[in-house]
Design a protein around this motif. Structure first.
Motif, PDB file in Angstrom:
ATOM      1  N   GLU A 108     -11.157  36.534 114.113  1.00  0.00           N
ATOM      2  CA  GLU A 108     -11.494  35.150 113.777  1.00  0.00           C
ATOM      3  C   GLU A 108     -12.314  35.112 112.478  1.00  0.00           C
ATOM      4  O   GLU A 108     -12.899  36.117 112.063  1.00  0.00           O
ATOM      5  N   PRO A 109     -12.371  33.940 111.824  1.00  0.00           N
ATOM      6  CA  PRO A 109     -13.018  33.857 110.507  1.00  0.00           C
ATOM      7  C   PRO A 109     -14.468  34.322 110.472  1.00  0.00           C
ATOM      8  O   PRO A 109     -14.913  34.865 109.447  1.00  0.00           O
ATOM      9  N   ASP A 110     -15.233  34.113 111.559  1.00  0.00           N
ATOM     10  CA  ASP A 110     -16.640  34.521 111.511  1.00  0.00           C
ATOM     11  C   ASP A 110     -16.787  36.037 111.411  1.00  0.00           C
ATOM     12  O   ASP A 110     -17.819  36.539 110.962  1.00  0.00           O
ATOM     13  N   ILE A 111     -15.751  36.781 111.793  1.00  0.00           N
ATOM     14  CA  ILE A 111     -15.790  38.242 111.717  1.00  0.00           C
ATOM     15  C   ILE A 111     -15.079  38.749 110.469  1.00  0.00           C
ATOM     16  O   ILE A 111     -15.617  39.574 109.723  1.00  0.00           O
ATOM     17  N   GLY A 135     -13.403  36.786 107.941  1.00  0.00           N
ATOM     18  CA  GLY A 135     -13.165  35.857 106.841  1.00  0.00           C
ATOM     19  C   GLY A 135     -13.625  36.372 105.488  1.00  0.00           C
ATOM     20  O   GLY A 135     -12.872  36.324 104.502  1.00  0.00           O
ATOM     21  N   GLU A 136     -14.838  36.864 105.402  1.00  0.00           N
ATOM     22  CA  GLU A 136     -15.364  37.345 104.123  1.00  0.00           C
ATOM     23  C   GLU A 136     -14.616  38.590 103.653  1.00  0.00           C
ATOM     24  O   GLU A 136     -14.347  38.748 102.458  1.00  0.00           O
ATOM     25  N   LYS A 158     -22.566  40.561 111.958  1.00  0.00           N
ATOM     26  CA  LYS A 158     -21.445  39.691 112.339  1.00  0.00           C
ATOM     27  C   LYS A 158     -20.962  40.023 113.748  1.00  0.00           C
ATOM     28  O   LYS A 158     -20.669  39.133 114.544  1.00  0.00           O
ATOM     29  N   GLU A 164     -23.425  38.837 116.420  1.00  0.00           N
ATOM     30  CA  GLU A 164     -23.448  37.378 116.530  1.00  0.00           C
ATOM     31  C   GLU A 164     -22.055  36.777 116.746  1.00  0.00           C
ATOM     32  O   GLU A 164     -21.895  35.556 116.660  1.00  0.00           O
ATOM     33  N   MET A 165     -21.054  37.571 117.022  1.00  0.00           N
ATOM     34  CA  MET A 165     -19.679  37.081 117.151  1.00  0.00           C
ATOM     35  C   MET A 165     -19.617  35.796 117.967  1.00  0.00           C
ATOM     36  O   MET A 165     -20.168  35.707 119.061  1.00  0.00           O
ATOM     37  N   ALA A 166     -18.939  34.795 117.421  1.00  0.00           N
ATOM     38  CA  ALA A 166     -18.872  33.494 118.078  1.00  0.00           C
ATOM     39  C   ALA A 166     -18.185  33.584 119.438  1.00  0.00           C
ATOM     40  O   ALA A 166     -18.560  32.885 120.377  1.00  0.00           O
TER      41      ALA A 166
END
Length: 362
Positions: A35-38, A40-41, A288, A291-293
């Motif tokens: 997912e983007p929170d992991i 994305g960057e 990240k 804190e994974m969503a």
């Protein structure tokens, strides 16, 4: 002339469009890892695109790989106890240990069981968490939750749930029955019979068996007041949303789940995959991961602990990643209160799974 000019103008544009095509990394993983929170960057910085296939439970993971042509998955996130089976089946490739920061790992995790065959590396641990008693704090006190016996408490009758996977649930029942040595998953036939009998006695308390999403919702809305087979990876997310839930490692001990990356057999994308694994093991990547969503985790690296303590001290405190915490996972592991989740050693996976099916339909 017009045609030549048009071709001259269009060719650079085609080249730029071709160069902009991202490298696709097909990932097999638990939900949340692509997912983007992991990612994305990393995707933006490296012109890659992760395409995930999500599963729940190592049995399902093995089935998905077995049903797929070789080379389908470039990167496989596996529960640690299934790495040996991935290796034996030829689904993963040997890894170069010199590429990863093992000196930064806590000593307990540098040569993790099942990830190595002698000095040959087949998987790299990226995160882990603890399974214990998860409960509604308005229904049970912390003191009551400090034993798996709380699942039989009259206050939660009919509202005890199970995360629907046999390994964590039966592993906890095994701990309750005193099977902490050598492992709650390495038990005699007599001990296995006792675990089954004790598990069956819980049936009148049980209100349901839930998948990933159902576990979240049933705890959040109070449909279930206690949950077997899970831990902070579920309640940590709910706590952030304000739900009155928590998880503890009870006096009988807890179980550690461990997630690790392996390189899929037949991939041609070794360089970018190794770069991603290195990124996830960096302090930035570990924050990240913690804190994974989708669900929180713990860091196996010293720099990961320092990074979360600096960037999010509240999360470090909540998750026990402080040296003086009574829920410090490293300290509990050293004291023998935490046991690595494993596959059954004296029974087969089918034995445990068959009983689990029988229990659910009893």
């Amino acid at each position: 002339m017009t045609g030549v000019a048009g071709a001259a103008l269009s060719t650079p544009m085609l080249n730029r469009a071709w160069a902009a095509e991202p490298t696709v990394i097909n990932m097999l993983a638990w939900y949340g890892h692509a997912e983007p929170d992991i990612v994305g960057e990393f995707e933006a910085a490296n012109n890659v695109k992760f395409v995930p296939k999500y599963y729940a439970g190592g049995d399902n993971m093995l089935a998905l790989i077995a049903q797929s042509p070789p080379g389908t998955y470039d990167l496989i996130l596996s529960d640690a106890e299934f790495v040996q089976q991935l290796n034996a089946a030829g689904y993963i490739e040997q890894m170069d240990a010199s590429l990863y920061p093992f000196d930064d790992f806590f000593p307990e995790y540098q040569h993790f069981p099942g990830h190595w065959v002698g000095d040959d590396l087949w998987s790299v641990m990226v995160r882990y968490g603890l399974l214990g008693v998860s409960y509604n704090t308005e229904a049970l006190t912390r003191e009551e939750a400090m034993s798996y016996n709380c699942f039989w408490n009259e206050k939660v009758k009919g509202k005890v749930g199970h995360f629907d996977w046999h390994l964590p649930n039966l592993g906890q029942m095994s701990l309750l029955m005193g099977n902490d040595k050598p492992s709650p998953f390495d038990i005699s036939e007599d001990a296995w019979e006792a675990v089954q009998e004790k598990t069956m006695s819980l049936k009148p308390q049980v209100g349901g068996y839930f998948d990933y999403g159902g576990t979240f919702s049933s705890l959040k809305n109070g449909e279930m007041l206690a949950m077997c087979g899970i831990g902070d990876w579920i309640t940590g997310v709910l706590q952030k949303d304000g739900a009155p839930v928590a998880s503890v490692i009870p006096e009988e001990g807890g179980i550690q789940w461990t997630e690790s990356y392996s390189i899929g057999k037949g991939t041609t994308k070794h360089d970018i995959i190794n770069k991603f694994i290195q990124y996830m093991l960096s302090p930035e990547g570990q924050v990240k991961s913690i804190e994974m969503a989708a669900y929180p985790g713990l860091s196996p690296t010293k720099s990961g602990w320092k990074a979360i303590q600096a960037t999010n001290p509240e999360e470090a405190k909540r998750s026990g990643m402080l040296e003086d915490s009574d829920q410090n996972p490293i300290k509990m592991y050293q004291e023998g209160r935490v046991h690595i989740r494993d596959i059954p050693r004296q029974q087969s996976l089918e034995d445990w799974n068959d009983f689990w099916s029988e229990y659910k339909t009893a």
